[in-house]
Structures are given as structure tokens and as C-alpha cells.
Design a protein around this motif. Structure first.
Motif, PDB file in Angstrom:
ATOM      1  N   ASP A  86       0.878  -1.401  -0.150  1.00  0.00           N
ATOM      2  CA  ASP A  86      -0.032   0.030  -0.090  1.00  0.00           C
ATOM      3  C   ASP A  86       0.762   1.250   0.055  1.00  0.00           C
ATOM      4  N   LEU A  87       0.220   2.365  -0.219  1.00  0.00           N
ATOM      5  CA  LEU A  87       1.321   3.635  -0.561  1.00  0.00           C
ATOM      6  C   LEU A  87       1.307   4.302   0.761  1.00  0.00           C
ATOM      7  N   SER A  88       1.117   3.615   2.034  1.00  0.00           N
ATOM      8  CA  SER A  88       1.231   4.440   3.052  1.00  0.00           C
ATOM      9  C   SER A  88       2.782   4.282   3.755  1.00  0.00           C
ATOM     10  N   SER A 143       6.775  11.288  -9.444  1.00  0.00           N
ATOM     11  CA  SER A 143       7.315  11.720  -8.415  1.00  0.00           C
ATOM     12  C   SER A 143       6.491  11.274  -7.007  1.00  0.00           C
ATOM     13  N   SER A 144       7.097  11.210  -5.891  1.00  0.00           N
ATOM     14  CA  SER A 144       6.252  10.825  -4.744  1.00  0.00           C
ATOM     15  C   SER A 144       5.261  11.836  -4.378  1.00  0.00           C
ATOM     16  N   SER A 145       5.645  13.265  -4.730  1.00  0.00           N
ATOM     17  CA  SER A 145       4.750  14.292  -4.397  1.00  0.00           C
ATOM     18  C   SER A 145       3.644  14.236  -5.401  1.00  0.00           C
ATOM     19  N   ASP A 146       3.684  14.062  -6.688  1.00  0.00           N
ATOM     20  CA  ASP A 146       2.602  14.076  -7.571  1.00  0.00           C
ATOM     21  C   ASP A 146       1.675  12.890  -7.197  1.00  0.00           C
ATOM     22  N   ILE A 147       2.185  11.643  -6.947  1.00  0.00           N
ATOM     23  CA  ILE A 147       1.454  10.547  -6.631  1.00  0.00           C
ATOM     24  C   ILE A 147       0.296  10.569  -5.355  1.00  0.00           C
ATOM     25  N   TYR A 148       0.928  11.380  -4.536  1.00  0.00           N
ATOM     26  CA  TYR A 148       0.058  11.678  -3.214  1.00  0.00           C
ATOM     27  C   TYR A 148      -0.794  13.005  -3.388  1.00  0.00           C
ATOM     28  N   GLU A 149      -0.204  13.808  -4.120  1.00  0.00           N
ATOM     29  CA  GLU A 149      -0.997  15.223  -4.233  1.00  0.00           C
ATOM     30  C   GLU A 149      -1.959  15.405  -5.427  1.00  0.00           C
ATOM     31  N   SER A 150      -1.533  14.572  -6.366  1.00  0.00           N
ATOM     32  CA  SER A 150      -2.392  14.744  -7.531  1.00  0.00           C
ATOM     33  C   SER A 150      -2.281  13.398  -8.548  1.00  0.00           C
ATOM     34  N   PRO A 151      -2.788  12.525  -8.007  1.00  0.00           N
ATOM     35  CA  PRO A 151      -2.611  10.979  -8.771  1.00  0.00           C
ATOM     36  C   PRO A 151      -3.644  11.088 -10.022  1.00  0.00           C
ATOM     37  N   ARG A 152      -3.102  10.367 -11.062  1.00  0.00           N
ATOM     38  CA  ARG A 152      -3.485  10.801 -12.127  1.00  0.00           C
ATOM     39  C   ARG A 152      -4.101   9.287 -12.975  1.00  0.00           C
ATOM     40  N   HIS A 153      -3.995   8.212 -12.141  1.00  0.00           N
ATOM     41  CA  HIS A 153      -4.761   7.066 -12.584  1.00  0.00           C
ATOM     42  C   HIS A 153      -5.688   6.671 -11.456  1.00  0.00           C
ATOM     43  N   PRO A 154      -6.716   6.012 -11.910  1.00  0.00           N
ATOM     44  CA  PRO A 154      -7.979   5.509 -11.207  1.00  0.00           C
ATOM     45  C   PRO A 154      -7.352   4.676  -9.878  1.00  0.00           C
ATOM     46  N   TYR A 155      -6.457   3.764 -10.384  1.00  0.00           N
ATOM     47  CA  TYR A 155      -5.991   2.765  -9.230  1.00  0.00           C
ATOM     48  C   TYR A 155      -5.061   3.360  -8.222  1.00  0.00           C
ATOM     49  N   THR A 156      -4.537   4.378  -8.628  1.00  0.00           N
ATOM     50  CA  THR A 156      -3.583   5.124  -7.678  1.00  0.00           C
ATOM     51  C   THR A 156      -4.564   5.908  -6.522  1.00  0.00           C
ATOM     52  N   GLU A 157      -5.598   6.469  -7.339  1.00  0.00           N
ATOM     53  CA  GLU A 157      -6.546   6.921  -6.323  1.00  0.00           C
ATOM     54  C   GLU A 157      -7.259   6.076  -5.473  1.00  0.00           C
ATOM     55  N   ALA A 158      -7.486   4.983  -5.940  1.00  0.00           N
ATOM     56  CA  ALA A 158      -8.118   3.842  -5.161  1.00  0.00           C
ATOM     57  C   ALA A 158      -7.307   3.421  -3.894  1.00  0.00           C
ATOM     58  N   LEU A 159      -6.084   3.350  -4.313  1.00  0.00           N
ATOM     59  CA  LEU A 159      -4.809   2.895  -3.210  1.00  0.00           C
ATOM     60  C   LEU A 159      -4.852   4.188  -2.246  1.00  0.00           C
ATOM     61  N   LEU A 160      -5.085   5.083  -2.765  1.00  0.00           N
ATOM     62  CA  LEU A 160      -4.982   6.225  -1.391  1.00  0.00           C
ATOM     63  C   LEU A 160      -6.205   6.727  -0.985  1.00  0.00           C
ATOM     64  N   ALA A 161      -7.309   6.187  -1.541  1.00  0.00           N
ATOM     65  CA  ALA A 161      -8.616   6.224  -0.608  1.00  0.00           C
ATOM     66  C   ALA A 161      -8.552   5.147   0.435  1.00  0.00           C
ATOM     67  N   ALA A 162      -8.047   3.889  -0.014  1.00  0.00           N
ATOM     68  CA  ALA A 162      -7.707   2.875   0.931  1.00  0.00           C
ATOM     69  C   ALA A 162      -6.833   3.151   2.136  1.00  0.00           C
ATOM     70  N   ILE A 163      -5.997   3.988   2.194  1.00  0.00           N
ATOM     71  CA  ILE A 163      -5.097   4.299   3.374  1.00  0.00           C
ATOM     72  C   ILE A 163      -5.408   5.687   3.860  1.00  0.00           C
ATOM     73  N   SER A 164      -6.551   6.258   3.144  1.00  0.00           N
ATOM     74  CA  SER A 164      -7.003   7.593   3.885  1.00  0.00           C
ATOM     75  C   SER A 164      -7.794   7.408   5.310  1.00  0.00           C
ATOM     76  N   LYS A 165      -7.490   8.241   6.003  1.00  0.00           N
ATOM     77  CA  LYS A 165      -8.113   8.491   7.413  1.00  0.00           C
ATOM     78  C   LYS A 165      -9.512   9.299   7.262  1.00  0.00           C
ATOM     79  N   ASN A 166      -9.762   9.964   6.055  1.00  0.00           N
ATOM     80  CA  ASN A 166     -10.845  10.734   5.802  1.00  0.00           C
ATOM     81  C   ASN A 166     -11.825   9.855   5.499  1.00  0.00           C
ATOM     82  N   LYS A 167     -13.070   9.870   6.063  1.00  0.00           N
ATOM     83  CA  LYS A 167     -14.119   8.767   6.135  1.00  0.00           C
ATOM     84  C   LYS A 167     -15.241   9.335   5.223  1.00  0.00           C
TER      85      LYS A 167
END
Ligand code: SF4
Length: 314
Positions: A198-200, A222-246
Motif C-alpha cells: 500500500d501507499l502508506s 514523483s512521490s509528491s505527484d502521486i500523493y497530491e495529484s494522482p492521475r490514474h484511477p488505481y492510484t486514487e483507489a490505493l490512496l482512498a484505501a489508506i486515507s483516514k478521511n471517512k
């Protein structure tokens, strides 16, 4: 490390470069081909096609053509750290033997030199000289990973593949090992390929991140692009999976179902059966990894990369 291409049933059309002193995170769910790729790079697994080049003393060397003997000479330049460190350590051996074994194999220095090197490294990783007289079962999981790191460093490698080295550890111990790896990287100018599911975990250690799914690269940035402005739906889903935002919208972004069998991947875009943005084109045509508009050194394999307004979770 220059150019790496792997091809087999679980890894296909993978092409990337790791620069000297760089840490590249390689992330994806179990079954995405990350470990296979890591093992192909160091030829623990032989790839059926493709090219793996390693810069040895300024000369690019193709690894896939090397004989076993030639490979042995080059192998001291790269090492692996494993998730299941206990099974990678011979439990009947004293730690002194375990950590000096790579030096023995490559016939580096005298016996006294090897022990001196082991003592120096044990202290550097937060253990003690006395620990060299103990056995693996006398240590905690975090300490065993420190022993694995000592062993990997003993031969003075340039490149280390870290295959989920902190996944089995408590969160507080994970942070200590990650900090240690960062310090060692800076001190010895190491390059890492850091594999995680996972991305955490890779957030603070990676300069760039590769997101992989079913043996394909879906996004590199770059790491900052992946975390701050993902450009692929799979990356977005991986970020959602580790997010504390409910937030409720997060539910729409999480992937549907499980990862398919890598030996029988879906047609078109490999993510389409699980992607909430999928359209007809996605079922039939496989998207290429293409540069992302308006970004430098960012690539994504999605037909809709430049249309979607993907969400960012913190
Ligand atoms: Fe989703 Fe289609 Fe993009 Fe694949 S190509 S990630 S299915 S939107």
C-alpha cells in the motif's frame, strides 16, 4: 541501475530506470507482480524476455546474458531485504556467521576484516557487537530486520531491493526501520527499489513511485505527484484505501471485487472490471503508459487520464 524490462506471465511490458542514490517505491495489491519483478531484476527468477542493465563501474552490463559465474561477481553490487526475515536467516547460524556470509562467498578481506566490518555495521544499525554471538531466535522482528540489513550491507552493495521489509512489523517499529533505511541510503549513497502493498509505507522513503497492477505499470510519477495529484484511477483507489478521511465519496472510489488471476488478465484495460470510471473503450483497448499533460516525468496508462478529475485524500 539503468533500464529494466521484464516479461513473463505475471510481469509484462515493464520498463523503468533507477538512478544512483534514488529510491523508487513499487506499489500494488498482492498478485500485482511486484515481488516477481524484484526477483527478476536480481535474477533470482529468470525472465523469459527483456533486458536488465546494471551500471558497473561506469559500464552498462546486461544481466540477462551473464553466466552463473559472471552473475556471482556482479551480484555483490545488489542485495535483497525480505519481509519474512526469519526464514531468510539460517536459524542454526550465529549472527556473526550470518552477517559475514556474503563476504565469505565473495572472498572479501581476511576473517578478522570480516568480523571488524560486522561489528562496525551492527553498531550502525542499532545493535551491539555482543549480538554477533547470538542466534536469530534471540531477537525481535525489528531486530532481525536490522540483522538482515547488516548482512545486506556487509558486501557494500550499491542497490538494494527491499521486498516489503516492514510489512510484518508493528507500526512504531516500521517507522524506526524506515528511518534507518533512509539514514543508510544517505550515508552509503544507496539506491533502493522499495516494494510495498500500500501507499502508506513508501510515502516518506520514495523519490518516485511506480504503481503496478496485474504485471503492468499503471502510473509512474514523483512521490509528491502521486500523493497530491494522482492521475490514474488505481492510484486514487490505493490512496482512498489508506486515507483516514471517512467521507462518503470515498466509498465510490474503492475498487470493486478482487484482483483477477494474473495468468488470465481482463481484455482492454486490465483494471476495467473494477474501475468505477470504465467506459466501453476500456473493455477493448489496452491504454499505453503515456506522459501526463502538464507534468514532468509523470506517466499514466489510462484512456481518461487527462479528463478525470481524480480526488486526493489525505
Ligand atoms: Fe478505468 Fe478505463 Fe482508465 Fe482503465 S482506462 S483505469 S478502466 S478509466
Amino acid at each position: 541501475m539503468n533500464r529494466i524490462v521484464g516479461y513473463n506471465k505475471s510481469v509484462n511490458d515493464v520498463d523503468f530506470t533507477i538512478k544512483k542514490g534514488e529510491t523508487v517505491g513499487l506499489v500494488g495489491e498482492s498478485g500485482s507482480g511486484k515481488t516477481t519483478l524484484g526477483r527478476c531484476i536480481v535474477r533470482l527468477y529468470d525472465s523469459t524476455a527483456g533486458s536488465i542493465k546494471f551500471n558497473v563501474n561506469g559500464k552498462m552490463t546486461e544481466l540477462t546474458n551473464l553466466s552463473t559465474k559472471e552473475m556471482k561477481n556482479i551480484r555483490k553490487n545488489f542485495q535483497m531485504l525480505f519481509q519474512d526475515v526469519y526464514s531468510s536467516l539460517d536459524t542454526r547460524m550465529k549472527i556473526s556467521k550470518i552477517v559475514t556470509e556474503p563476504l565469505d562467498i565473495h572472498n572479501v578481506g581476511t576473517k578478522k576484516d570480516r568480523i571488524e566490518r560486522a561489528k562496525e555495521l551492527m553498531i550502525k544499525v542499532g545493535l551491539s557487537e555482543n549480538d554477533l554471538e547470538k542466534y536469530p531466535h534471540q531477537f525481535s522482528g525489528g531486530q532481525r530486520q536490522r540483522i538482515g540489513i547488516t548482512r545486506a550491507l556487509s558486501i557494500n552493495p550499491e542497490f538494494i531491493i527491499c521486498d516489503e521489509p516492514v510489512s510484518a512489523l508493528d507500526v512504531s517499529v516500521q517507522a524506526q526501520i524506515l528511518n534507518l533505511l533512509v539514514d543508510l541510503k544517505n550515508e552509503f549513497n544507496l539506491s533502493y527499489l522499495f516494494i510495498a502493498h500500500d501507499l502508506s509505507v513508501v510515502k516518506y522513503i520514495s523519490d518516485r513511485i511506480i504503481v503496478m497492477y496485474l504485471g503492468k505499470i499503471l502510473e509512474i510519477a514523483s512521490s509528491s505527484d502521486i500523493y497530491e495529484s494522482p492521475r490514474h484511477p488505481y492510484t486514487e483507489a490505493l490512496l482512498a484505501a489508506i486515507s483516514k478521511n471517512k467521507a462518503g465519496s470515498k466509498r465510490d472510489i474503492l475498487l470493486k471485487g478482487n484482483i483477477p488471476d494474473p495468468s488470465n488478465p481482463p481484455s482492454g484495460c486490465v483494471l476495467h472490471p473494477r474501475c468505477s470510471y470504465a467506459r466501453d473503450i476500456c473493455k477493448n483497448i489496452s491504454p499505453e503508459l503515456m506522459p501526463v499533460k502538464g507534468k514532468t516525468n509523470a506517466f499514466a496508462a489510462c484512456h481518461l487520464t487527462n479528463e478525470l478529475n481524480l480526488k486526493y485524500f489525505n
